[in-house]
Design a protein around this motif. Sequence first.
Motif, PDB file in Angstrom:
ATOM      1  N   ALA A  85      51.238  36.146  48.436  1.00 27.71           N
ATOM      2  CA  ALA A  85      52.110  35.905  47.282  1.00 27.71           C
ATOM      3  C   ALA A  85      52.174  37.133  46.386  1.00 27.71           C
ATOM      4  O   ALA A  85      53.244  37.505  45.890  1.00 27.71           O
ATOM      5  N   ASP A  86      51.030  37.791  46.177  1.00 32.83           N
ATOM      6  CA  ASP A  86      51.019  39.013  45.377  1.00 32.83           C
ATOM      7  C   ASP A  86      51.678  40.172  46.123  1.00 32.83           C
ATOM      8  O   ASP A  86      52.380  40.988  45.522  1.00 32.83           O
ATOM      9  N   VAL A  87      51.452  40.251  47.423  1.00 32.75           N
ATOM     10  CA  VAL A  87      52.107  41.291  48.218  1.00 32.75           C
ATOM     11  C   VAL A  87      53.613  41.163  48.099  1.00 32.75           C
ATOM     12  O   VAL A  87      54.326  42.155  47.896  1.00 32.75           O
ATOM     13  N   LEU A  88      54.127  39.934  48.201  1.00 31.18           N
ATOM     14  CA  LEU A  88      55.570  39.702  48.118  1.00 31.18           C
ATOM     15  C   LEU A  88      56.103  40.054  46.732  1.00 31.18           C
ATOM     16  O   LEU A  88      57.134  40.727  46.604  1.00 31.18           O
ATOM     17  N   ALA A  89      55.421  39.632  45.686  1.00 32.94           N
ATOM     18  CA  ALA A  89      55.867  39.913  44.317  1.00 32.94           C
ATOM     19  C   ALA A  89      55.890  41.409  44.028  1.00 32.94           C
ATOM     20  O   ALA A  89      56.843  41.932  43.440  1.00 32.94           O
ATOM     21  N   ARG A 119      65.423  38.796  47.342  1.00 32.13           N
ATOM     22  CA  ARG A 119      65.879  37.434  47.655  1.00 32.13           C
ATOM     23  C   ARG A 119      64.741  36.601  48.225  1.00 32.13           C
ATOM     24  O   ARG A 119      64.591  35.416  47.900  1.00 32.13           O
ATOM     25  N   LEU A 120      63.913  37.197  49.062  1.00 37.94           N
ATOM     26  CA  LEU A 120      62.768  36.503  49.639  1.00 37.94           C
ATOM     27  C   LEU A 120      61.828  36.019  48.541  1.00 37.94           C
ATOM     28  O   LEU A 120      61.330  34.891  48.566  1.00 37.94           O
ATOM     29  N   HIS A 121      61.587  36.870  47.562  1.00 40.24           N
ATOM     30  CA  HIS A 121      60.730  36.523  46.422  1.00 40.24           C
ATOM     31  C   HIS A 121      61.342  35.381  45.617  1.00 40.24           C
ATOM     32  O   HIS A 121      60.655  34.423  45.234  1.00 40.24           O
ATOM     33  N   PHE A 122      62.644  35.446  45.379  1.00 39.76           N
ATOM     34  CA  PHE A 122      63.361  34.411  44.631  1.00 39.76           C
ATOM     35  C   PHE A 122      63.271  33.072  45.369  1.00 39.76           C
ATOM     36  O   PHE A 122      62.944  32.040  44.764  1.00 39.76           O
ATOM     37  N   HIS A 123      63.559  33.078  46.650  1.00 39.05           N
ATOM     38  CA  HIS A 123      63.520  31.839  47.433  1.00 39.05           C
ATOM     39  C   HIS A 123      62.108  31.265  47.494  1.00 39.05           C
ATOM     40  O   HIS A 123      61.941  30.040  47.564  1.00 39.05           O
ATOM     41  N   ASP A 124      61.117  32.112  47.465  1.00 43.16           N
ATOM     42  CA  ASP A 124      59.739  31.632  47.454  1.00 43.16           C
ATOM     43  C   ASP A 124      59.414  30.942  46.135  1.00 43.16           C
ATOM     44  O   ASP A 124      58.913  29.816  46.118  1.00 43.16           O
ATOM     45  N   CYS A 125      59.719  31.595  45.035  1.00 45.79           N
ATOM     46  CA  CYS A 125      59.294  31.097  43.732  1.00 45.79           C
ATOM     47  C   CYS A 125      59.957  29.785  43.332  1.00 45.79           C
ATOM     48  O   CYS A 125      59.337  28.940  42.675  1.00 45.79           O
ATOM     49  N   PHE A 126      61.205  29.597  43.716  1.00 53.86           N
ATOM     50  CA  PHE A 126      61.912  28.387  43.297  1.00 53.86           C
ATOM     51  C   PHE A 126      61.469  27.143  44.058  1.00 53.86           C
ATOM     52  O   PHE A 126      61.759  26.024  43.641  1.00 53.86           O
TER      53      PHE A 126
END
Length: 326
Positions: free
Chosen positions: A120-124, A61-68
């Motif tokens: 950003a890469d760590v999160l992905a 969810r954290l990754h999703f909220h970041d990307c959008f």
Amino acid sequence: MGSQSYFKVLIICLVALIGSTQAQLQLGFYTQKCPKAEQIIYNFVREHIPHAPSLAAALLRLHFHDCFVTGCDASVLLHSTGTNQAEKDSLPNLTLRGFGFIEKIKSLVEAECPGVVSCADVLALTARDSVHAIGGPYWNVPTGRRDGVISRAADVFLSLPAPFHNLTTLITLFNDVGLDLNDLVILSGAHTIGISHCSTIATRLYNFTGKGDTDPTLDSEYATNLKTSKCKSINDNTTLIEMDPGSRNTFDVSYYNQVVKRRGLFQSDATLLTSFATRSIIAKQLQSTQGFFAEFAKSMEKMGQIKVKTGTQGEIRKHCAVVNFS
């Protein structure tokens, strides 16, 4: 003059080509600069997620909220400052978790290769490895993202899909970031894991049209069960509910079964039944778990490349919660 003009054009074309090349993520981006980076992330996730499987949903969810919101640039990880309210402090993001987990991994990678691997890469990578660690799909994560330096709470409301959005709004928000209708339905399948809060569905249960009623698209038996055993008041802001009852830590197709039975927790889940196209995509996922996994992997790889910053854009943060010059 002719030869000079040709030379200038050639230089411009070469610069444009180099810029285009730099703008592409690639698998194994850190192979030379930090060859152990992805293994460090993988090892940490594999050590901890089995003992806290609910974190997989939180990290996804954290990754999703970041990307959008402004793209996959780790802007969701930034702290607010005295002059700016950051994304993480906007109302839709107040229930996000996993910040400390990401920061710990970042510190391990920094110790190995200072200033090389972006947050950003760590999160992905962490989102992918966490889902896979609980038996979910594995997808390619090309790397080379750089971290953004801007994070504004106001941007969240403009870009982030919400639990109460209808299909038209969801389609628009997904199209705005280069994702299509299939991606919308497939990525909604992430609701097969994780939890939500009663406050998220309070209006749907108790005051859907402002007249003290329940959303008629929600299965009446399920609605009654939620009101009697879970969300007993419209003012309940603390009780947690499983997104996919009975299998919140299992990545499977049961979410789609819930949606078909009109037991999708959010209005954004229920709205997937309002068009023939979305119903057809759901039906296809129910035919095969492996088929769903493959589709989810493709959509996640697309999502992970939304408006990424590469080359000289942004920065490589030393700490994920603050920009380097602060």
